[in-house]
Design a protein around this motif. Structure first.
Motif, PDB file in Angstrom:
ATOM      1  N   ASP A 126     -11.282  -2.595   2.918  1.00 24.21           N
ATOM      2  CA  ASP A 126     -11.684  -1.195   3.079  1.00 24.21           C
ATOM      3  C   ASP A 126     -10.629  -0.389   3.824  1.00 24.21           C
ATOM      4  O   ASP A 126     -10.862   0.763   4.183  1.00 24.21           O
ATOM      5  N   ALA A 127      -9.453  -1.036   4.093  1.00 22.08           N
ATOM      6  CA  ALA A 127      -8.303  -0.347   4.678  1.00 22.08           C
ATOM      7  C   ALA A 127      -8.548   0.170   6.093  1.00 22.08           C
ATOM      8  O   ALA A 127      -7.807   0.999   6.588  1.00 22.08           O
ATOM      9  N   SER A 128      -9.579  -0.339   6.771  1.00 23.67           N
ATOM     10  CA  SER A 128      -9.805   0.105   8.151  1.00 23.67           C
ATOM     11  C   SER A 128      -8.819  -0.549   9.114  1.00 23.67           C
ATOM     12  O   SER A 128      -8.642  -0.082  10.232  1.00 23.67           O
ATOM     13  N   GLY A 129      -8.201  -1.638   8.678  1.00 23.22           N
ATOM     14  CA  GLY A 129      -7.162  -2.264   9.476  1.00 23.22           C
ATOM     15  C   GLY A 129      -5.794  -1.923   8.902  1.00 23.22           C
ATOM     16  O   GLY A 129      -5.647  -1.694   7.704  1.00 23.22           O
ATOM     17  N   THR A 130      -4.798  -1.871   9.766  1.00 21.28           N
ATOM     18  CA  THR A 130      -3.452  -1.528   9.324  1.00 21.28           C
ATOM     19  C   THR A 130      -2.597  -2.776   9.305  1.00 21.28           C
ATOM     20  O   THR A 130      -2.259  -3.326  10.355  1.00 21.28           O
ATOM     21  N   SER A 131      -2.226  -3.239   8.121  1.00 26.14           N
ATOM     22  CA  SER A 131      -1.330  -4.380   7.972  1.00 26.14           C
ATOM     23  C   SER A 131       0.098  -3.869   7.854  1.00 26.14           C
ATOM     24  O   SER A 131       0.358  -2.859   7.180  1.00 26.14           O
ATOM     25  N   SER A 132       1.037  -4.580   8.484  1.00 28.96           N
ATOM     26  CA  SER A 132       2.420  -4.109   8.477  1.00 28.96           C
ATOM     27  C   SER A 132       3.357  -5.232   8.864  1.00 28.96           C
ATOM     28  O   SER A 132       2.929  -6.285   9.343  1.00 28.96           O
ATOM     29  N   ALA A 133       4.646  -4.985   8.637  1.00 27.93           N
ATOM     30  CA  ALA A 133       5.729  -5.855   9.109  1.00 27.93           C
ATOM     31  C   ALA A 133       5.616  -7.276   8.582  1.00 27.93           C
ATOM     32  O   ALA A 133       5.692  -8.243   9.334  1.00 27.93           O
ATOM     33  N   TRP A 134       5.445  -7.409   7.265  1.00 23.11           N
ATOM     34  CA  TRP A 134       5.465  -8.720   6.635  1.00 23.11           C
ATOM     35  C   TRP A 134       6.882  -9.068   6.212  1.00 23.11           C
ATOM     36  O   TRP A 134       7.683  -8.191   5.865  1.00 23.11           O
ATOM     37  N   GLU A 135       7.170 -10.347   6.210  1.00 24.69           N
ATOM     38  CA  GLU A 135       8.425 -10.876   5.674  1.00 24.69           C
ATOM     39  C   GLU A 135       8.098 -12.042   4.755  1.00 24.69           C
ATOM     40  O   GLU A 135       7.086 -12.732   4.952  1.00 24.69           O
ATOM     41  N   ILE A 136       8.950 -12.267   3.751  1.00 28.23           N
ATOM     42  CA  ILE A 136       8.721 -13.372   2.830  1.00 28.23           C
ATOM     43  C   ILE A 136      10.054 -13.933   2.356  1.00 28.23           C
ATOM     44  O   ILE A 136      11.021 -13.186   2.141  1.00 28.23           O
ATOM     45  N   THR A 137      10.126 -15.244   2.264  1.00 25.01           N
ATOM     46  CA  THR A 137      11.237 -15.922   1.595  1.00 25.01           C
ATOM     47  C   THR A 137      10.709 -16.411   0.256  1.00 25.01           C
ATOM     48  O   THR A 137       9.797 -17.248   0.209  1.00 25.01           O
ATOM     49  N   LEU A 138      11.267 -15.862  -0.832  1.00 24.83           N
ATOM     50  CA  LEU A 138      10.732 -16.107  -2.173  1.00 24.83           C
ATOM     51  C   LEU A 138      11.437 -17.265  -2.861  1.00 24.83           C
ATOM     52  O   LEU A 138      12.623 -17.514  -2.616  1.00 24.83           O
ATOM     53  N   PRO A 139      10.727 -17.963  -3.742  1.00 20.79           N
ATOM     54  CA  PRO A 139      11.410 -18.899  -4.641  1.00 20.79           C
ATOM     55  C   PRO A 139      12.379 -18.118  -5.532  1.00 20.79           C
ATOM     56  O   PRO A 139      12.160 -16.935  -5.817  1.00 20.79           O
ATOM     57  N   SER A 140      13.420 -18.747  -5.959  1.00 21.43           N
ATOM     58  CA  SER A 140      14.403 -18.057  -6.782  1.00 21.43           C
ATOM     59  C   SER A 140      13.797 -17.623  -8.106  1.00 21.43           C
ATOM     60  O   SER A 140      12.947 -18.313  -8.684  1.00 21.43           O
ATOM     61  N   GLY A 141      14.204 -16.428  -8.549  1.00 21.76           N
ATOM     62  CA  GLY A 141      13.786 -15.946  -9.850  1.00 21.76           C
ATOM     63  C   GLY A 141      12.420 -15.306  -9.898  1.00 21.76           C
ATOM     64  O   GLY A 141      11.928 -15.010 -10.988  1.00 21.76           O
ATOM     65  N   VAL A 142      11.797 -15.068  -8.732  1.00 17.19           N
ATOM     66  CA  VAL A 142      10.464 -14.468  -8.707  1.00 17.19           C
ATOM     67  C   VAL A 142      10.532 -13.125  -7.995  1.00 17.19           C
ATOM     68  O   VAL A 142      11.089 -13.023  -6.906  1.00 17.19           O
ATOM     69  N   ASP A 143       9.962 -12.112  -8.591  1.00 22.79           N
ATOM     70  CA  ASP A 143       9.976 -10.767  -8.033  1.00 22.79           C
ATOM     71  C   ASP A 143       8.887 -10.613  -6.972  1.00 22.79           C
ATOM     72  O   ASP A 143       7.764 -11.114  -7.135  1.00 22.79           O
ATOM     73  N   ILE A 144       9.179  -9.886  -5.906  1.00 21.33           N
ATOM     74  CA  ILE A 144       8.245  -9.749  -4.785  1.00 21.33           C
ATOM     75  C   ILE A 144       6.955  -9.056  -5.205  1.00 21.33           C
ATOM     76  O   ILE A 144       5.866  -9.411  -4.740  1.00 21.33           O
ATOM     77  N   THR A 145       7.064  -8.092  -6.111  1.00 22.71           N
ATOM     78  CA  THR A 145       5.857  -7.400  -6.554  1.00 22.71           C
ATOM     79  C   THR A 145       4.961  -8.317  -7.377  1.00 22.71           C
ATOM     80  O   THR A 145       3.729  -8.257  -7.298  1.00 22.71           O
ATOM     81  N   THR A 146       5.577  -9.203  -8.155  1.00 24.38           N
ATOM     82  CA  THR A 146       4.795 -10.179  -8.919  1.00 24.38           C
ATOM     83  C   THR A 146       4.017 -11.093  -7.989  1.00 24.38           C
ATOM     84  O   THR A 146       2.846 -11.416  -8.236  1.00 24.38           O
ATOM     85  N   VAL A 147       4.653 -11.490  -6.904  1.00 20.23           N
ATOM     86  CA  VAL A 147       4.029 -12.420  -5.975  1.00 20.23           C
ATOM     87  C   VAL A 147       2.891 -11.770  -5.195  1.00 20.23           C
ATOM     88  O   VAL A 147       1.791 -12.325  -5.085  1.00 20.23           O
ATOM     89  N   LEU A 148       3.140 -10.579  -4.652  1.00 20.97           N
ATOM     90  CA  LEU A 148       2.211  -9.981  -3.702  1.00 20.97           C
ATOM     91  C   LEU A 148       1.397  -8.828  -4.264  1.00 20.97           C
ATOM     92  O   LEU A 148       0.392  -8.444  -3.667  1.00 20.97           O
ATOM     93  N   GLY A 149       1.820  -8.266  -5.368  1.00 14.47           N
ATOM     94  CA  GLY A 149       1.201  -7.034  -5.831  1.00 14.47           C
ATOM     95  C   GLY A 149       1.866  -5.851  -5.163  1.00 14.47           C
ATOM     96  O   GLY A 149       2.486  -5.965  -4.100  1.00 14.47           O
ATOM     97  N   ALA A 150       1.729  -4.680  -5.753  1.00 14.39           N
ATOM     98  CA  ALA A 150       2.480  -3.516  -5.292  1.00 14.39           C
ATOM     99  C   ALA A 150       2.125  -3.108  -3.860  1.00 14.39           C
ATOM    100  O   ALA A 150       3.000  -2.755  -3.062  1.00 14.39           O
TER     101      ALA A 150
END
Length: 415
Positions: free
Chosen positions: A352-376
């Motif tokens: 419900d977006a009442s909490g504010t999520s921020s400052a994430w970092e990720i190390t991705l497997p090669s050949g995978v797009d960040i949006t595919t992994v996490l969603g926009a």
């Protein structure tokens, strides 16, 4: 080492002589007393088979065996010394073994980094002074229940009930009730404890978590918790206002960290390692018509954490439609390439977006797009970083005291 001491006591030896020309009659009465003392390497095994109704201390020179579901009832305090080992007997259904701190009861289990308190199964051969199990792998689970702490703090319950029974405990046990109006309720102090090989099932879909916190208040201190190989969740919060720091969940059979019923607290400096089928986080919100009396921030927060996903994870984060949670300072590492490519790492991002999520970092497997992994939406708050370059999450040295730390399980997982 086990030693059986048999003491034969001759309590009475009576001689009656009937002297005549034909015979002598002798009658002997003998009483035998047997004492069974079990001696282990560093102390005595003490079996606990009834609820704790008065203040008691468990010392580090003994191993304590939970013979069933043991409750510390209202008004009683259980103190556990640093370095103490507590083992649960095997049991399932209504006979599942657990240590239950009822509302009004107190647990003071204050281990140290050099002498943590270990809760495990009787199958585990770990002895006082030890840490790493000598005979059990860190992915075997379900041998006993776990630790359940219940309090009087507010919880947003279904049907706007004032109290309810905690999952994992039969509803016939009144010690399983939690909920109330005291946000500052105090259930004790817990530090440097390791909970292992638990999660016994009391019924279909009703397992015991490694650490269950139901309606636990801000007066309770929880700092330094390791949960290893629990068949259900690692830590699950049911409402309440308590905060937790320095938590490590390794090989949880379901979700590593699970929130319900509008928990209003924070979890800081945490590590989640290789969930075995569930999600790293399953985050739910209120179940009643209102939040918890407008306590605290209005949402719960996970701050400064690392998730090493592994190949068997379901989702990294699983929100529901009413989730009020914030994940701040999260580093994600170790996603399997097939899991990442499937694009289901984040479920219903934001709630419900009442909490504010921020400052994430990720190390991705090669050949995978960040949006595919996490969603926009999640990708928008996430920075892709190379392995070894994270800025979020705690230092590995914070968990040197754990089984995971001592066994090398934290090496090479992004810490």
């Amino acid at each position: 080492m086990k030693q059986l001491i048999i003491i034969f006591a001759l309590s009475s030896l009576l001689f009656f002589f009937a002297c005549d020309d034909d015979a002598d009659t002798i009658t002997v009465t003998e009483t035998i007393t047997e004492i069974d003392t079990v001696i282990v390497t560093e102390g005595i095994e003490v079996t606990i088979s009834s609820n704790i109704t008065t203040d008691v201390t468990w010392s580090s020179d003994s191993i304590y065996i939970l013979a069933g579901r043991i409750a510390v009832i209202s008004g009683a305090t259980l103190t556990i010394e640093p370095g103490t080992i507590v083992k649960g007997e095997y049991g399932a259904g209504a006979n599942a073994t657990a240590l239950l701190i009822a509302r009004g009861g107190t647990l003071n289990a204050q281990g140290t980094a050099s002498a943590p308190i270990i809760f495990t199964s009787v199958v585990d051969e770990v002895q006082p002074g030890g840490n790493v199990s000598p005979n059990l792998e860190p992915d075997v689970s379900g041998f006993w229940g776990g630790i359940i702490i219940l309090g009087n703090a507010p919880s947003s319950l279904g049907d706007d009930a004032a109290e309810t029974n905690i999952e994992g405990i039969p509803t016939t046990d009144i010690n399983g009730l939690y909920g109330g109006t005291d946000a500052s309720d105090n259930s004790g102090t817990i530090s440097y404890i390791s909970i292992r090989h638990g999660g016994a099932n009391i019924g279909e879909g009703n397992e015991i978590n490694g650490l269950t916190l139901g309606g636990v208040g801000t007066g309770t201190t929880i700092e330094g918790v390791e949960v290893v190989a629990n068949q259900d969740d690692g830590i699950e919060w049911f409402g309440g206002t308590v905060s937790v720091s320095k938590a490590l969940i390794w090989n949880a059979g379901d979700d590593s960290m699970d929130t319900d019923q509008d928990w209003q607290g924070t979890c800081t400096d945490y590590v989640i390692v290789t969930p075995q089928g569930g999600s790293a986080f399953e985050l739910d919100g209120p179940e009643g018509t209102a939040k918890v009396n407008d306590v605290g921030s209005g949402y719960h927060t996970f701050a400064n954490g690392v998730v090493y996903a592994g190949a068997d994870i379901d989702h990294v984060v699983d929100w529901d439609a009413s989730t009020n949670a914030a994940l701040v300072g999260l580093y994600i590492y170790g996603l399997d390439s097939e899991v990442a490519a499937a694009g289901n790492s984040i479920e219903s991002f934001g709630g419900d977006a009442s909490g504010t999520s921020s400052a994430w970092e990720i190390t991705l497997p090669s050949g995978v797009d960040i949006t595919t992994v996490l969603g926009a939406s999640a990708a928008a708050i996430t920075t892709e970083v190379a392995a070894g370059s994270r800025t979020q999450g705690p230092a590995a040295s914070m968990f040197d005291w754990t089984w995971a730390g001592k066994s090398g399980a934290l090496t090479g997982i992004g810490l």
